[in-house]
Each structure stands twice: as structure tokens, then as C-alpha cells.
Design an enzyme around this catalytic site. Structure first.
Site, PDB file in Angstrom:
ATOM      1  N   CYS A 186       0.787  -1.297   0.029  1.00 13.08           N
ATOM      2  CA  CYS A 186      -0.072  -0.095  -0.072  1.00 13.08           C
ATOM      3  C   CYS A 186       0.691   1.112   0.106  1.00 13.08           C
ATOM      4  O   CYS A 186       1.032   1.843   1.022  1.00 13.08           O
ATOM      5  CB  CYS A 186      -0.906   0.038   1.291  1.00 13.08           C
ATOM      6  SG  CYS A 186      -2.412   1.434   0.960  1.00 13.08           S
ATOM      7  N   CYS A 364      -5.817   1.974  -4.619  1.00  8.89           N
ATOM      8  CA  CYS A 364      -5.283   2.461  -3.439  1.00  8.89           C
ATOM      9  C   CYS A 364      -6.216   3.695  -3.165  1.00  8.89           C
ATOM     10  O   CYS A 364      -6.446   4.904  -3.585  1.00  8.89           O
ATOM     11  CB  CYS A 364      -3.966   3.164  -3.750  1.00  8.89           C
ATOM     12  SG  CYS A 364      -3.130   3.877  -2.253  1.00  8.89           S
TER      13      CYS A 364
END
Length: 435
Positions: A186, A364
Site C-alpha cells: 500500500c 489505493c
């Protein structure tokens, strides 16, 4: 009637035996899954439907399974850490064997895996979903520095609440946020906590006394230009200081100092005082993969980027953070990969050639405040691959609700059950078949 009840009792006992560690004496499985994270659990659920639960096993040492994307909000004080975890036993598909050990050795030449408990397991097909490893120890002064206040990290269950403590106790001075010089999971998370901290300090009237600094090893703010441009606008508007090519190499927690190297000027370092620091650790491939015959030169699982099949061993497959797929390492990527891998394995089981390809889709949700998100979605080429027919580079309240409330539900009840393979089909519908 009595026989029916007895049968049911036996089936419950049998299912319990299959999911309990140590009770499984069987040492060969049609499909062996390594890792009980998001990739491992979803593939075990999918394989159970293909070959039957009794023919599938998962090797995973951890007692708890965590939904890690929510830790961004835990570090900012808007979710509690307990809500992110469930017992591993509760997420392993019923009837699938749980081998509660660590993988110690991989022998793809012999189709076997050795565990740290001394067990040797053989398989017909292997799915590697081992995730990645955090390396706080590669920063001088860590992890022992976490014993001090004013320092936290949203990347570990042990340190995520320390981020919130550092933020709520912040008085004045530098609030520092870092991004390491390695691949990370991430890639947006290191800056999400910066935006949330900015929002919190404004809400509590401390922002005028804070100097917010984001030091990143990267040469860009974000890898996809469309979203990077939107983020730079936020950075300027909120008076945040971004230093590119700055890599954290030491934390002197007793003095509240952080040392960064300038990656464009080797040997040059700079010391920053801080009143709060959020550390994103260096990360790397699982140690057991490095040096095995399954890895690439950097230690990641070497798979075909379209089919997720290993480049050398046709009966080995990979999913998620442990692979060398050239896309961001996120749970959203795992979801999209799981649908492709499900199809690939199905074809291989039937002695057919894989026919579905993974386009590198990843997502994301860039949390920019306590009620807004920029939802970045893109492919291997860094091209936006947006699900909704709106400009997702704009901050959105709806997307925040999706990140904070809908996605966890989708994770526990969709992805982990092998029922969610990413938003691809919905994207096609929402864009009237144009994407």
C-alpha cells in the site's frame, strides 16, 4: 432420523479435525497454499470449491488474521485496532486443513514443503501467498525506539496505536512522515496518515504550531501522474512540506531526532528534530523465498505477470505481496489476481492452457481527511482504470464511506470467502462496456 443426526455430529467433528492444527496426519494435498493472509485464504476458499476441502491445506503460523488496510484509520484514531482482527481459525474455509507452522524450506523439484515443526508436506499444486516481511531493524535505533513516545507505525499491529498516541499528544514542532527505499505494501499509506494528521491538528487547533514534513525516498509523490497532480494540489493548499529522495536511515528516539540520507547525493545526511514521527519500515520478500529456486534475482516469487503461474515450475502459482508482479501491493490487487489465478488453475487442472490475463489492476484509496478519499485505480502501465464514471482524482465523501465502511465488509464476507474478484465486471457495466 437418529442416523441423520449422528451423521451431522460426525461431519461437525470431522470438519473440526480438518481445521485444527496438529491433528492432521495427512502429508499430501492436491493443492497446498502457503500463507494465511488475504491471498492465501481467498485461494483456499476457491480451491476448496474446485477440488474439495479435504484436498486443500494452508500453512500459516499466526493465530490472528488482520484486515490491515483499516490500520490507517486506527493510527488516526477513527477506528479501534480490535476491529481489524479475527482468529485465523475463523477465516480458514471449513474442512480445509490448517497446518499451524512456518514454511521452513521449499523443494519445488520434489513437490514438497518442509515446515519449522519438522513436517514434510507434498503437493500436486502449490499456491504461494507468503506476503512480505517488515524490516524495522534496517533503520538504526529501531525497533527498540518504539519504546519511546512520539513515534509510531501503521504497518504493524504492535505499533499502530503508538501512532495515535503520538498524534493526540502532539503539541508543537515537526510532525514527520517517511517512505522507505524499498517496495512497500500500500504505497499510499505513508502519506495517508500525513493528511489525516493535518486534519486532526486543524480540528484540535494545533495546526498553526505544526510543521508537517513528508520525506519520501521516491522521486515522485505518487506513481500515477493523474493522482500525483491532485495530491500536489492538496500538499500546496494545506501547507505540507514534501522532500523527495529522502530516505530514513536512523531514529534517535531518546533525542527525538531522525536521520535521512539524500539519495541523489550519496553520503549526504540530514538530521530532523521531531515532536511526532510515523515510520514506514523497509520491506522485502519472505526469507524462505530468497535463495530458493522459486525466486527472482531480488528474492520475490518469479511469476508470469499475466497468468500468475511460476516461470519455471508449471504447478506453482503466486498471489499478492510475495510476487514480482510489477504493480502496487494492495488487497485490491489480491482480489483482482484471485479471479485470474482461479481461472488459471482451473485450466491447468484440465490440462488446458491459461486463457485469462491479469492487467495489473490495483487500487489505493488515498485518504485525504476524516471524510474524503481520492480513489486511485490503475493498471501495470500506470494508466487509470477507474470503476466509477466520475473523476476519481477528486476528493470524495462517498469514496471515504466506501473505504471505511463498505470495504471491510467486502473483505471479510467477499474476498476471504473467494467470492470477490475485484470490480472488473462492475467497471464494464458502469462504463457501458467501454472499459
Amino acid at each position: 432420523m437418529i442416523w441423520g443426526t449422528t451423521k451431522k455430529v460426525f461431519s461437525v467433528i470431522n470438519s473440526h479435525i480438518h481445521t485444527s492444527s496438529g491433528l492432521a496426519s495427512k502429508d499430501h494435498y492436491k493443492v497446498l497454499v502457503l500463507g494465511g493472509g488475504s491471498g492465501g485464504i481467498t485461494m483456499a476458499a476457491r480451491m476448496k470449491r474446485k477440488v474439495g476441502a479435504e484436498n486443500v491445506a494452508i500453512v500459516e503460523p499466526s493465530e490472528m488474521h488482520y484486515y490491515q488496510p483499516i490500520w490507517t484509520l486506527v493510527g488516526a484514531g477513527s477506528k479501534n485496532v480490535a476491529s481489524s482482527g479475527r482468529p485465523t481459525a475463523s477465516v480458514i474455509p471449513s474442512g480445509v486443513t490448517w497446518v499451524k507452522s512456518k514454511v521452513a524450506e521449499l523443494n519445488p523439484e520434489n513437490n514438497t514443503v518442509h515446515t519449522d515443526s519438522g513436517k514434510k508436506i507434498s503437493y500436486d499444486y502449490l499456491i504461494v501467498a507468503l506476503g512480505l516481511e517488515l524490516h524495522y531493524e534496517k533503520i538504526k535505533g529501531l525497533p527498540e525506539g518504539f519504546e519511546h513516545p512520539k513515534i509510531g507505525s501503521n504497518y504493524s499491529v504492535e505499533t499502530v496505536e503508538k501512532t495515535w498516541n503520538a498524534l493526540k499528544n502532539f503539541k508543537e514542532g515537526n510532525a514527520l512522515f517517511t517512505f522507505p527505499n524499498t517496495p512497500v505494501k500500500c504505497a499510499g499509506a505513508p502519506q495517508k496518515i500525513m493528511y489525516l494528521s493535518d486534519a486532526f491538528l486543524r480540528k484540535t487547533g494545533k495546526r498553526s504550531k505544526a510543521n508537517i514534513i513528508y520525506n519520501t525516498s521516491l522521486p515522485v509523490l505518487f506513481g500515477v501522474k493523474k493522482y500525483a497532480d491532485a495530491l500536489w494540489e492538496i500538499v500546496k493548499k494545506r501547507d505540507l512540506n514534501v522532500n523527495l529522495r529522502h530516505n530514513l536511515i536512523e531514529v534517535r528516539a531518546d533525542k527525538q531526532e531522525a536521520v535521512f540520507e539524500n539519495l541523489d547525493k550519496p553520503g549526504e545526511t540530514e538530521v530532523y528534530k521531531y515532536d511526532m514521527i510515523h515510520v514506514t519500515p523497509p520491506m522485502g520478500p519472505p526469507a524462505v523465498l530468497k535463495g530458493s529456486s522459486l525466486d527472482d534475482e531480488a528474492g520475490w516469487l518469479d511469476v508470469n505477470k499475466s497468468t500468475l503461474q511460476h516461470k519455471t515450475y508449471a504447478n506453482v502459482f503466486g498471489i499478492g505481496d510475495c510476487t514480482n508482479l510489477p504493480t502496487s501491493k494492495t488487497a485490491a490487487a489480491v482480489a483482482a489476481q484471485s479471479a485470474v489465478l482461479d481461472r488459471t488453475v482451473s485450466r491447468i487442472l484440465k490440462k488446458q492452457t491459461p486463457d485469462k490475463t491479469y492487467d495489473g489492476y490495483t487500487s489505493c484509496p488515498l485518504v485525504t481527511s476524516y471524510n474524503t478519499v481520492i480513489l486511485a485505480e490503475f493498471d501495470y502501465d500506470g494508466q487509470p482504470l477507474e470503476t466509477f464514471p466520475v473523476d476519481q482524482s477528486k476528493e470524495s465523501r462517498v469514496m471515504y464511506h466506501m473505504k471505511a465502511d463498505i470495504m471491510p465488509h467486502l473483505y471479510w464476507h467477499g474476498l476471504l470467502k473467494g467470492l470477490w474478484g475485484g470490480p472488473g465486471p462492475y467497471r464494464t457495466i458502469m462504463h457501458l462496456g467501454m472499459k
